[in-house]
Motif scaffolding. Structure first.
Motif, PDB file in Angstrom:
ATOM      1  N   PRO A 106      -6.546  12.511  -9.449  1.00  0.00           N
ATOM      2  CA  PRO A 106      -5.235  12.758 -10.064  1.00  0.00           C
ATOM      3  C   PRO A 106      -4.710  11.522 -10.781  1.00  0.00           C
ATOM      4  O   PRO A 106      -4.911  10.384 -10.337  1.00  0.00           O
ATOM      5  CB  PRO A 106      -4.346  13.138  -8.883  1.00  0.00           C
ATOM      6  N   ALA A 107      -4.003  11.747 -11.889  1.00  0.00           N
ATOM      7  CA  ALA A 107      -3.472  10.638 -12.685  1.00  0.00           C
ATOM      8  C   ALA A 107      -2.485   9.800 -11.886  1.00  0.00           C
ATOM      9  O   ALA A 107      -2.401   8.579 -12.064  1.00  0.00           O
ATOM     10  CB  ALA A 107      -2.827  11.175 -13.962  1.00  0.00           C
ATOM     11  N   TRP A 108      -1.727  10.431 -10.993  1.00  0.00           N
ATOM     12  CA  TRP A 108      -0.721   9.677 -10.218  1.00  0.00           C
ATOM     13  C   TRP A 108      -1.364   8.631  -9.321  1.00  0.00           C
ATOM     14  O   TRP A 108      -0.738   7.612  -8.977  1.00  0.00           O
ATOM     15  CB  TRP A 108       0.177  10.605  -9.403  1.00  0.00           C
ATOM     16  N   LEU A 109      -2.614   8.879  -8.936  1.00  0.00           N
ATOM     17  CA  LEU A 109      -3.313   7.920  -8.092  1.00  0.00           C
ATOM     18  C   LEU A 109      -3.407   6.560  -8.782  1.00  0.00           C
ATOM     19  O   LEU A 109      -3.280   5.507  -8.144  1.00  0.00           O
ATOM     20  CB  LEU A 109      -4.710   8.463  -7.779  1.00  0.00           C
ATOM     21  N   MET A 110      -3.612   6.586 -10.102  1.00  0.00           N
ATOM     22  CA  MET A 110      -3.805   5.344 -10.845  1.00  0.00           C
ATOM     23  C   MET A 110      -2.495   4.581 -11.049  1.00  0.00           C
ATOM     24  O   MET A 110      -2.517   3.430 -11.467  1.00  0.00           O
ATOM     25  CB  MET A 110      -4.442   5.646 -12.206  1.00  0.00           C
ATOM     26  N   ILE A 112      -0.546   3.815  -8.588  1.00  0.00           N
ATOM     27  CA  ILE A 112      -0.304   3.040  -7.376  1.00  0.00           C
ATOM     28  C   ILE A 112      -0.764   1.604  -7.629  1.00  0.00           C
ATOM     29  O   ILE A 112      -1.942   1.362  -7.883  1.00  0.00           O
ATOM     30  CB  ILE A 112      -1.061   3.635  -6.174  1.00  0.00           C
ATOM     31  N   PRO A 113       0.130   0.630  -7.588  1.00  0.00           N
ATOM     32  CA  PRO A 113      -0.264  -0.752  -7.883  1.00  0.00           C
ATOM     33  C   PRO A 113      -1.377  -1.240  -6.963  1.00  0.00           C
ATOM     34  O   PRO A 113      -1.301  -1.103  -5.739  1.00  0.00           O
ATOM     35  CB  PRO A 113       1.028  -1.545  -7.654  1.00  0.00           C
ATOM     36  N   GLY A 114      -2.463  -1.750  -7.570  1.00  0.00           N
ATOM     37  CA  GLY A 114      -3.544  -2.334  -6.802  1.00  0.00           C
ATOM     38  C   GLY A 114      -4.491  -1.352  -6.160  1.00  0.00           C
ATOM     39  O   GLY A 114      -5.369  -1.761  -5.380  1.00  0.00           O
ATOM     40  N   VAL A 115      -4.368  -0.076  -6.461  1.00  0.00           N
ATOM     41  CA  VAL A 115      -5.242   0.911  -5.832  1.00  0.00           C
ATOM     42  C   VAL A 115      -6.697   0.651  -6.232  1.00  0.00           C
ATOM     43  O   VAL A 115      -6.992   0.266  -7.369  1.00  0.00           O
ATOM     44  CB  VAL A 115      -4.817   2.345  -6.202  1.00  0.00           C
ATOM     45  N   GLY A 116      -7.607   0.847  -5.291  1.00  0.00           N
ATOM     46  CA  GLY A 116      -9.033   0.665  -5.544  1.00  0.00           C
ATOM     47  C   GLY A 116      -9.741   2.001  -5.511  1.00  0.00           C
ATOM     48  O   GLY A 116      -9.744   2.690  -4.486  1.00  0.00           O
ATOM     49  N   VAL A 117     -10.317   2.411  -6.621  1.00  0.00           N
ATOM     50  CA  VAL A 117     -10.877   3.751  -6.754  1.00  0.00           C
ATOM     51  C   VAL A 117     -12.319   3.786  -6.247  1.00  0.00           C
ATOM     52  O   VAL A 117     -13.113   2.883  -6.518  1.00  0.00           O
ATOM     53  CB  VAL A 117     -10.817   4.199  -8.225  1.00  0.00           C
ATOM     54  N   ARG A 119     -13.692   3.366  -3.339  1.00  0.00           N
ATOM     55  CA  ARG A 119     -14.125   2.339  -2.389  1.00  0.00           C
ATOM     56  C   ARG A 119     -13.172   2.342  -1.198  1.00  0.00           C
ATOM     57  O   ARG A 119     -12.127   2.990  -1.230  1.00  0.00           O
ATOM     58  CB  ARG A 119     -14.198   0.963  -3.042  1.00  0.00           C
ATOM     59  N   ASN A 120     -13.549   1.615  -0.177  1.00  0.00           N
ATOM     60  CA  ASN A 120     -12.777   1.630   1.061  1.00  0.00           C
ATOM     61  C   ASN A 120     -11.563   0.707   0.950  1.00  0.00           C
ATOM     62  O   ASN A 120     -11.471  -0.322   1.609  1.00  0.00           O
ATOM     63  CB  ASN A 120     -13.669   1.213   2.238  1.00  0.00           C
ATOM     64  N   GLU A 121     -10.628   1.126   0.097  1.00  0.00           N
ATOM     65  CA  GLU A 121      -9.398   0.388  -0.133  1.00  0.00           C
ATOM     66  C   GLU A 121      -8.258   1.181   0.524  1.00  0.00           C
ATOM     67  O   GLU A 121      -8.184   2.402   0.365  1.00  0.00           O
ATOM     68  CB  GLU A 121      -9.176   0.220  -1.639  1.00  0.00           C
ATOM     69  N   PRO A 122      -7.378   0.536   1.300  1.00  0.00           N
ATOM     70  CA  PRO A 122      -6.420   1.277   2.130  1.00  0.00           C
ATOM     71  C   PRO A 122      -5.557   2.281   1.394  1.00  0.00           C
ATOM     72  O   PRO A 122      -5.362   3.413   1.878  1.00  0.00           O
ATOM     73  CB  PRO A 122      -5.574   0.158   2.749  1.00  0.00           C
ATOM     74  N   GLN A 123      -4.993   1.910   0.233  1.00  0.00           N
ATOM     75  CA  GLN A 123      -4.108   2.840  -0.470  1.00  0.00           C
ATOM     76  C   GLN A 123      -4.889   4.059  -0.964  1.00  0.00           C
ATOM     77  O   GLN A 123      -4.417   5.202  -0.865  1.00  0.00           O
ATOM     78  CB  GLN A 123      -3.448   2.140  -1.659  1.00  0.00           C
ATOM     79  N   TYR A 124      -6.061   3.811  -1.504  1.00  0.00           N
ATOM     80  CA  TYR A 124      -6.906   4.911  -1.984  1.00  0.00           C
ATOM     81  C   TYR A 124      -7.307   5.814  -0.824  1.00  0.00           C
ATOM     82  O   TYR A 124      -7.197   7.045  -0.908  1.00  0.00           O
ATOM     83  CB  TYR A 124      -8.126   4.334  -2.683  1.00  0.00           C
ATOM     84  N   MET A 125      -7.749   5.211   0.276  1.00  0.00           N
ATOM     85  CA  MET A 125      -8.207   6.020   1.397  1.00  0.00           C
ATOM     86  C   MET A 125      -7.069   6.802   2.037  1.00  0.00           C
ATOM     87  O   MET A 125      -7.280   7.910   2.543  1.00  0.00           O
ATOM     88  CB  MET A 125      -8.897   5.138   2.436  1.00  0.00           C
ATOM     89  N   ALA A 126      -5.857   6.257   2.018  1.00  0.00           N
ATOM     90  CA  ALA A 126      -4.722   7.009   2.546  1.00  0.00           C
ATOM     91  C   ALA A 126      -4.482   8.271   1.727  1.00  0.00           C
ATOM     92  O   ALA A 126      -4.248   9.363   2.273  1.00  0.00           O
ATOM     93  CB  ALA A 126      -3.470   6.132   2.550  1.00  0.00           C
ATOM     94  N   GLY A 454     -10.106   6.455 -14.563  1.00  0.00           N
ATOM     95  CA  GLY A 454      -8.809   5.959 -14.136  1.00  0.00           C
ATOM     96  C   GLY A 454      -8.108   5.051 -15.110  1.00  0.00           C
ATOM     97  O   GLY A 454      -7.029   4.535 -14.811  1.00  0.00           O
ATOM     98  N   GLU A 455      -8.674   4.854 -16.294  1.00  0.00           N
ATOM     99  CA  GLU A 455      -8.035   3.976 -17.266  1.00  0.00           C
ATOM    100  C   GLU A 455      -6.712   4.571 -17.750  1.00  0.00           C
ATOM    101  O   GLU A 455      -6.521   5.785 -17.729  1.00  0.00           O
ATOM    102  CB  GLU A 455      -8.957   3.738 -18.460  1.00  0.00           C
ATOM    103  N   ALA A 456      -5.820   3.695 -18.208  1.00  0.00           N
ATOM    104  CA  ALA A 456      -4.524   4.138 -18.728  1.00  0.00           C
ATOM    105  C   ALA A 456      -4.707   4.880 -20.046  1.00  0.00           C
ATOM    106  O   ALA A 456      -5.641   4.615 -20.809  1.00  0.00           O
ATOM    107  CB  ALA A 456      -3.609   2.942 -18.938  1.00  0.00           C
TER     108      ALA A 456
END
Length: 588
Positions: A106-110, A112-117, A119-126, A454-456
């Motif tokens: 989803p576009a809204w995912l991108m 989120i400041p600092g989100v890591g797509v 990969r095991n990044e906390p904001q992405y995994m949440a 995920g690019e703008a």
């Protein structure tokens, strides 16, 4: 209850060897009233399983939303698979590729400041965990172990072509198992040793993707996975199309030969695609491997079952091959017969797009040009506007345009900046007394594969005019779906002659009720079409497609509404429906 497991050499259904004969069918690309028909035609081909991706962004256009209505009703789809006596494989990603906008993310995912797509990044995994828990709440009660059709669930998708974060894959396994997934978990990667290693875990069953050279590809899989059943999760029996390129087809006899080679060695298969469907609305993806290439609206894919649900020569050839290895029903799917042909020439009402944009409300003010992410636009159009003082002919430039900018001075079109041409500037004519600069920016589809996921979107600053910063922008999202309604044309007189864009036009006519139709767009420039409020997707004169599929389920036969968004110009102002699809020229 029945069981399904991974054996030493075979899939095991209730402990007995079982071959998966599957076909890909994406419920979100097909009208829901057609699901049962398409599933039945898969069984008539000799298949015993339906595979589907789940598109995260189709269900969750905003965080906190999970829509399962209408065309998003995954539960209903799986129940129809079961009702036809077939099994199901579910591939919920979270990334799916699928030539779908943003690969399903989803576009809204991108935003989120600092989100890591991926990969095991906390904001992405949440966010992923929230999504998977909602999807799996639909899937797990329908597992074969609980009396339902689902025999397997896939973890991620072609991850070996993107990353190698094993902790990420382990976390996805944990989320799936914690949500109640009991059936086997699979991974899917290309038949390359490095991708097989990067994209899976020892506890997951590997599958491969290919469309030819069966023995070679299966050898790669067997080297990576010494035991267990051999399966091609994506047997590429066709391919997708980009705007401005040829229509991809594969020879039916050659594809059938490759399928025979796979089945002859005991392999299981998922036909990708069995039935492709349509990229309606703004759902098409894009590729960018140095050149940006958005995908066309038709996802016919040269599949055995065509976009309109009719059998092809490939369907017949595959059915004959499958009959050598499994029972095939006596009844087969019908081939295409001519669709109704008709022309609508009068009764058009037309309004300028930029004239009615103001009805959408106030824009927001920005010093520098914002991206679509900055103004929370997931897809479609945004209007940028600013005032320019006295200028001589000058160059308007941006760092990048994603993806297509139509430029106007005081409402007069002065040019287009198109990303697919790697363009980022154009020359503005002189404006001795100053002018209003307007830019209609179209997101033509988010990249669905590779590092640019995920690019703008939008105008990527800085914006300059004659080499100097251009500041002070009014920015307004343009919801064309909200404008493609009858009230937009209230009070407009009947129009005649060619259609000048950008504009919206509307016709009303009694179309053949319940009949599939093929809208001829060959006389139009670029834009979108709605029939009875349903956004059929994009058309473009650069091809290859010259028709749009209109599913009969949306045709009422009583004052049917046809709305056209023409961005360029249409010298042919008639609406024509033709007997068969015209998907474009091929390369052989």
């Amino acid at each position: 209850m029945p069981t399904f497991a991974i054996g030493e050499q075979d899939f095991l259904l209730d402990g007995e060897p079982h071959r998966i004969l599957s076909g890909a069918l994406h419920y979100f690309r097909v009208h829901p009233d057609m699901w049962a028909d398409r599933i039945r035609k898969a069984r008539q081909l000799g298949l015993n399983t339906i595979e589907t991706y789940v598109a995260w962004n189709a269900h969750a256009p905003e965080r906190g939303v999970f829509d399962t209505t209408g065309q998003r009703d995954l539960g209903r789809f799986l129940d129809l698979v079961e009702a036809e006596g077939m099994h199901a494989i579910v591939r919920p990603g979270p990334y799916i590729c699928a030539e779908w906008d943003n690969g399903g993310l989803p576009a809204w995912l991108m935003r989120i400041p600092g989100v890591g797509v991926r990969r095991n990044e906390p904001q992405y995994m949440a966010a992923v965990t929230e999504y998977l828990q909602q999807v799996l709440a639909i899937v797990t009660p329908r597992q074969i172990t609980r009396g339902g059709p689902v025999v397997a669930v896939q973890i991620e998708n072609e991850y070996g072509a993107y990353g190698d974060d094993k902790d990420y894959l382990r976390e996805l396994v944990r989320v799936n198992r914690d949500a109640g997934v009991e059936v086997p978990l699979l991974t899917c990667d290309q038949a390359e040793a490095e991708m097989q290693e990067r994209g899976s875990l020892p506890e997951l069953h590997r599958t491969v993707t290919f469309g030819s050279r069966t023995a070679e590809k299966l050898a790669v899989l067997r080297a990576a996975q010494p035991t267990g059943p051999l399966m091609c999760m994506e047997f590429w029996n066709g391919w997708f199309d980009h705007w401005g390129a040829h229509h991809h087809v594969t020879d039916a006899a050659a594809s059938a030969g490759d399928l025979d080679a796979l089945l002859a060695v005991g392999g299981s298969v998922n036909l990708y695609m069995f039935h492709g469907g349509t990229n309606m609305g703004f759902t098409n993806g894009a590729n960018d491997k140095g050149v940006y290439q958005p995908l066309v609206t038709s996802y016919d894919y040269d599949a055995p079952l065509a976009e309109d649900g009719t059998a092809t020569a490939k369907y017949d050839a595959f059915r004959e091959v499958i009959s050598r290895y499994a029972p095939v029903p006596a009844e087969s799917a019908p081939h295409r017969t001519p669709a109704p042909e008709l022309t609508i020439e009068g009764g058009r009402r037309t309004v300028g797009l930029l004239d009615v944009v103001a009805t959408l409300g106030e824009g927001s003010s920005w010093d520098e040009v914002p991206t679509h992410e900055d103004v929370a636009v997931a897809s479609g159009f945004v209007r940028y506007r600013t005032a320019v003082a006295h200028i001589e002919p000058s160059v308007l430039a941006f760092d990048e345009v994603r993806d297509r900018a139509q430029v106007f001075l005081d409402g007069v079109a002065v040019g287009v900046i198109d990303r697919s041409e790697r363009a980022r500037s154009l020359t503005l004519p002189a404006a001795p007394h100053g002018a209003t600069l307007e830019i209609l920016l179209e997101d033509q589809g988010r990249v669905n594969y590779g590092t640019r996921i995920g690019e703008a979107k939008g105008l990527i600053g800085p914006a300059t005019l004659a080499g100097k910063p251009l500041l002070g922008w009014d920015v307004l999202p343009v919801d064309v779906d909200a404008l493609a309604v009858e009230s937009t044309f209230a009070g407009e007189c009947e129009a005649a002659g060619p259609i000048a864009g950008p504009s919206l036009s509307r016709w009303t006519s009694d179309l053949p009720a319940g009949r599939d139709l093929f809208l001829d767009v060959s006389g139009w420039g670029k834009g979108m079409v709605w029939v009875n409020g349903v956004n059929l997707g994009r058309y473009w004169s650069k091809g290859p497609t010259a028709t749009m599929y209109v599913p009969g389920q949306i045709v009422t036969g009583q004052a049917d509404s046809i709305v056209l968004l023409e961005l360029l110009g249409a010298p042919d102002a008639a609406v024509r429906f033709v007997a068969a699809p015209q998907l474009g020229h091929t390369d052989f």
